[in-house]
Design an enzyme around this catalytic site. Structure first.
Site, PDB file in Angstrom:
ATOM      1  CB  THR A 258      -1.923   3.850  -3.758  1.00  0.00           C
ATOM      2  OG1 THR A 258      -1.261   5.005  -3.227  1.00  0.00           O
ATOM      3  CG2 THR A 258      -2.156   4.076  -5.246  1.00  0.00           C
ATOM      4  CG  PHE A 260      -2.248   0.251  -7.715  1.00  0.00           C
ATOM      5  CD1 PHE A 260      -1.277   0.955  -8.406  1.00  0.00           C
ATOM      6  CD2 PHE A 260      -2.137   0.158  -6.335  1.00  0.00           C
ATOM      7  CE1 PHE A 260      -0.228   1.559  -7.742  1.00  0.00           C
ATOM      8  CE2 PHE A 260      -1.093   0.759  -5.655  1.00  0.00           C
ATOM      9  CZ  PHE A 260      -0.133   1.463  -6.366  1.00  0.00           C
TER      10      PHE A 260
END
Length: 357
Positions: A258, A260
């Site tokens: 992921t 960010f």
């Protein structure tokens, strides 16, 4: 004889530890001086490019046997503690504690930062916009499930800039109070982890209902009150909330990351490895998609991402999000964006910042 040698080696370790402590305090004294110099010139205390340069220089210099992959973790905490001497670092993040965003914030800012959980992505933006925290951390996309639409939507409304990006390897753990698969009657988690574990859930818990909640950490908190429920969350959440691991690493794709974003009031200075993000809406006319990309193609600027989102106020009109290599201060990048602007109804540069390694 063996005990005598062991005692001698431990004495050497103690002496080396004393030297490390003395050097840390010397480093801290220099950091305080740096803070004073920055304060006089009103410079940013958090400089992500400088941190990345430190990690890479030390990693390249390392000859072992201390593992190179551990150097970043050690110096992350040294830098975190040093920044706290310069200026208390308050960072808002999408909470509660135990979310993957929490883990990303700790990876970027260390344990010495004051990490403040927020209930939603808009709340993180609001905390930074109002100056209650100089930085915020929000998820923007997953390598398996794609973009986090709430984050992209917030950039349509906010003037905050991207300060840096974080890449975090994501492993999902199935957690419960008992640690027994046979006790599970429902599985709760954020929609993204549920989607990232879809195949495993279908094969191992095919008849168990799935329940969407606001975050993985909230799911872990709910499971504390319900012995028949299991949460998909991080390993850190298991430790924080005292849950048992039913099954570890249940994500369908082991290469699961992921991305960010760290948001702040302005973007950092140019480094040697930057990325620029922008958003824009184009005028509807024949060949516009080709002309939209041409300014970057003819200047050999690499596009690393393109995404579209519907405009909330106008039906069937879209906003494009673009990531390109390079910094807005580079002439080729600035010229390409200026040329693109001629085809746009509006264009906003979201920030230039160091690319995550």
């Amino acid at each position: 004889m063996a005990q005598e040698k062991l005692n001698h080696l431990r004495t050497r370790i103690d002496a080396i530890d004393d030297q490390i402590l003395d050097l840390l305090n010397q480093r801290a004294a220099v950091v305080i001086e740096v803070g004073r110099a920055k304060s006089g010139e009103q410079r940013e205390f958090y400089v992500p490019a400088r941190e990345l340069a430190i990690y890479e220089r030390l990693g390249a210099r390392n000859t072992g046997p201390f593992p190179t992959e551990a150097i970043r973790r050690v110096f992350r905490e040294i830098i975190s503690a040093s920044l706290s001497l310069e200026h208390p670092m308050k960072v808002a993040f999408l909470g509660p504690q135990g979310t993957f965003t929490h883990a990303a914030a700790m990876q970027q800012f260390g344990f010495s930062a004051q990490l403040v959980p927020q209930k939603s992505i808009p709340a993180v933006f609001d905390e930074v916009l109002r100056g209650r925290a100089p930085y915020g951390v929000v998820p923007v996309e997953n390598s398996t499930e794609g973009v986090v639409s709430h984050t992209l939507d917030m950039f349509m409304e906010s003037d905050l800039q991207i300060s840096s990006e974080i890449l975090l390897g994501i492993s999902h753990f199935l957690l419960s109070r008992t640690g027994r698969m046979e006790d599970i009657r429902k599985v709760v988690s954020h929609p993204q982890p549920l989607a990232q574990c879809r195949k495993w859930l279908e094969e191992n818990l095919p008849d168990v209902p799935l329940v969407d909640v606001g975050s993985t950490a909230l799911a872990a908190q709910m499971v504390l009150e319900d012995e028949s429920a299991a949460a998909i969350a991080s390993e850190m959440a298991a430790s924080l909330y005292g849950l048992q691991v039913v099954k570890e690493r249940i994500e369908d794709n082991p290469n699961n990351f992921t991305r960010f974003l760290v948001i702040g009031q302005k973007s950092p200075e140019r480094s040697d490895r930057d990325k620029t993000s922008l958003m824009f809406s184009i005028k509807d006319q024949p060949g516009i998609l080709y002309r939209m990309l041409e300014p970057f193609s003819k200047r050999a600027i690499n596009l690393t991402k393109i995404e579209s989102r519907p405009m909330k106020k106008k039906a069937w009109e879209y906003v494009f999000f673009l990531d390109i290599e390079g910094h807005i201060d580079e002439k080729a990048v600035a010229d390409a964006i200026a040329e693109l602007k001629d085809y746009c109804q509006f264009l906003k540069v979201l920030g230039s910042y160091p690319r995550a390694r």
